[in-house]
Design an enzyme around this catalytic site. Structure first.
Site, PDB file in Angstrom:
ATOM      1  N   GLU A   1       0.841  -1.206   0.000  1.00  0.00           N
ATOM      2  CA  GLU A   1       0.000   0.000   0.000  1.00  0.00           C
ATOM      3  C   GLU A   1       0.876   1.256   0.000  1.00  0.00           C
ATOM      4  O   GLU A   1       1.859   1.360   0.723  1.00  0.00           O
ATOM      5  CB  GLU A   1      -1.003   0.038   1.162  1.00  0.00           C
TER       6      GLU A   1
ATOM      7  N   ASP B   1      -7.030  -0.155  -3.807  1.00  0.00           N
ATOM      8  CA  ASP B   1      -8.139   0.803  -3.886  1.00  0.00           C
ATOM      9  C   ASP B   1      -8.892   0.683  -5.210  1.00  0.00           C
ATOM     10  O   ASP B   1      -9.656   1.558  -5.572  1.00  0.00           O
ATOM     11  CB  ASP B   1      -7.602   2.229  -3.699  1.00  0.00           C
TER      12      ASP B   1
END
Ligand code: AHR
Ligand code: AHR
Length: 511
Positions: A231, A309
């Protein structure tokens, strides 16, 4: 955009080894230890096991994936030829006859039932589509099967997975992917991601990334690289950029990519050629030094084909992958790689070469008197004719070899898949012939479908374009087009048209 030219340098060498691997793969069909047997025996059980090509437990005999067809919206499961064996692709071929199918579910073979479903909209991207089910025909264990080929905006997710590492727990994962169908956009991932399909911060993902996106400069070479999507970064080391000056990427047609992470203070990446040899460690060391990664804060959702995402500009290929509970041993990783190699991915086609039967591998030789030593090959993504002989390089031979497939727009005609770029097909665009990955669109399917008929000069075969039936595959100044006999473009010239559109269907240079 599509795979870089340099990719083929590595690909040719890999293919030379494929033939020797296949016999081993066929013999190993009843193998007792498949990847999840291996990881389980080593104390790191699989908590996810996904594949469209084969069983990942020797005892598994359930469905591999679900299809949905366009004609009536019906769904069907594709299972195995035998417990612990390979996909029964004939189920797909008959269910999807006369229509098209997408893959709607990739089932989890593990007892956790962490099936992958088409990913809905997320914070960074709209809802995804399923992959076209017939876009990536390959051979595994001597059987014709299908991989999953991702074009833009395709992806899968399981948002409430069971047993997948959370909050700093240890895990490992690998996938078999391809180095020839990649790009530099975010993010072709397989692994642990956010439940909310949003970027919830550093350390909330732990997924394998494979592509040419260089998040932390400098990157070495052109990739594609195995990276850790933890991430807010595709990490090649704790610092971000690669610390391995000799790792320029892995552009082989079939690649094993691996990530493991103890969740506290260590992660490692490895990759290898999925057709031969072992794994190489590309990084093994501390977690990233920025805040949030040590300990990790995984959420235990599973992503395939997009970022955490749902950034979904990436492309890629997927054949199989697993996730484990606990940090796998290097010995188990090595045994898994040996099992992957034994499959013989992309090995010789099941049908003998030199015929136009689907499954056969061929080379197409020009019959015009100028050019009878020239063959259709791809070069820099275009289709051209080149002189190929027994002394040519392995790369040239592979570039000049094509796997005959049932026509992507009409199964009674034909399509031609690249021998060394799995999932790439010959298609025309602006009447010129190119090699491109199949995106599932109706336009691509039509542009990539050709209907054989007797050679116009009395030799071999001529191939009519499916959507421009008065145009035939023609070489002109050593470039290949679809050309009519007289027409607006220079390559439509009537002089030597009949010869230029007539091709000898030969045994392949690269079987
Ligand atoms: O870490 C790279 C990407 O950044 C993640 O996959 C995504 O969630 C974010 O945009
Ligand atoms: O090659 C002719 C046409 O050009 C194709 O059908 C289309 O894809 C492109 O516009």
């Amino acid at each position: 955009m599509f795979a870089r030219r340099t990719a083929s340098l590595l690909a040719g060498g890999a293919l030379a080894l494929a033939a020797t691997v296949l016999n081993a793969g066929q013999a190993a069909e009843a193998a007792t230890s498949l990847p999840c047997d291996i990881y389980g025996a080593a104390g790191t059980a699989c908590v996810a096991a996904h594949s469209t090509t084969r069983a990942l437990y020797s005892s598994y005999n359930g469905p591999l994936y679900q299809l949905k067809r366009a004609s009536d919206g019906a769904v069907a499961n594709v299972g195995l030829l035998a417990a612990g064996g390979y996909a029964n692709a004939a189920t797909q071929d008959s269910f999807c006859t006369g229509t098209t199918c997408v893959i709607t579910v990739i089932y989890d073979q593990s007892p956790r039932h962490n099936d992958l479903f088409i990913e809905p909209a997320g914070a960074a991207g709209p809802a995804n589509a399923g992959v076209p089910a017939d876009a990536l025909p390959v051979t595994a264990g001597g059987h014709a099967v299908y991989g999953a080929s991702f074009s833009g905006r395709m992806g899968y997710r399981h948002t409430s997975a069971s047993g997948v590492a959370v909050n700093g727990q240890a895990e490992g994962m690998y996938m078999v992917t391809s180095g020839t169908h990649v790009n530099n956009r975010c993010c072709f991932d397989y692994g642990n991601a956010e439940v909310s399909i949003a970027d919830t911060g550093n350390g909330h993902m732990d997924a394998i990334n494979f592509g040419t996106e260089c998040w932390f400069s400098p990157c070495v070479g052109q990739g594609p690289w195995v990276q850790a999507d933890l991430e807010n970064g595709l990490f090649q080391s704790d610092a971000g950029p690669s610390k391995n000056s000799s790792y320029t990427g892995n552009a082989a047609p079939f690649v094993t990519a691996l990530l493991k992470n103890n969740g506290q203070n260590f992660f490692a990446t490895k990759d290898g050629n999925a057709q031969s040899g072992g794994l190489a460690t590309r990084y093994a060391g501390p977690e990233p030094t920025q805040p949030g990664y040590s300990p990790m804060q995984q959420e235990g959702s599973i992503v395939l084909g997009t970022g955490g995402d749902n950034s979904n500009g990436s492309i890629g290929s997927f054949f199989e992958g697993v996730m484990t509970s606990g940090l796998p041993t290097d010995a188990a990783d090595n045994a898994v790689q040996a099992n992957v190699v034994s499959v013989g991915y992309g090995g010789p086609s099941p049908v003998a070469g030199g015929t136009l039967n689907p499954g056969s591998t061929i080379s197409l030789r020009a019959t015009t008197s100028c050019c009878t030593t020239r063959y259709i090959r791809h070069q820099f993504d275009d289709a051209v004719t080149s002189v190929v002989s027994s002394g040519s390089s392995a790369l040239d031979k592979s570039d000049a070899s094509w796997i005959v497939r049932r026509g992507l727009a009409n199964p009674s005609c034909l399509s031609f898949e690249s021998r060394n770029y799995p999932g790439d097909f010959l298609r025309h665009y602006n009447y010129q012939l190119l090699r491109q990955p199949m995106d599932g669109s109706a336009a691509f399917r039509s542009d990539a479908t050709f209907c054989p008929q007797a050679g116009k000069n009395g030799q071999g075969t001529s191939f009519a374009s499916f959507n421009y039936p008065d145009r035939f595959l023609r070489h002109y100044n050593n470039t290949v087009y679809i050309a009519s006999n007289g027409g607006p473009d220079t390559f439509d010239a009537t002089a030597s048209w009949a010869d230029d559109v007539s091709w000898a269907v030969n045994a392949p240079w690269a079987p």
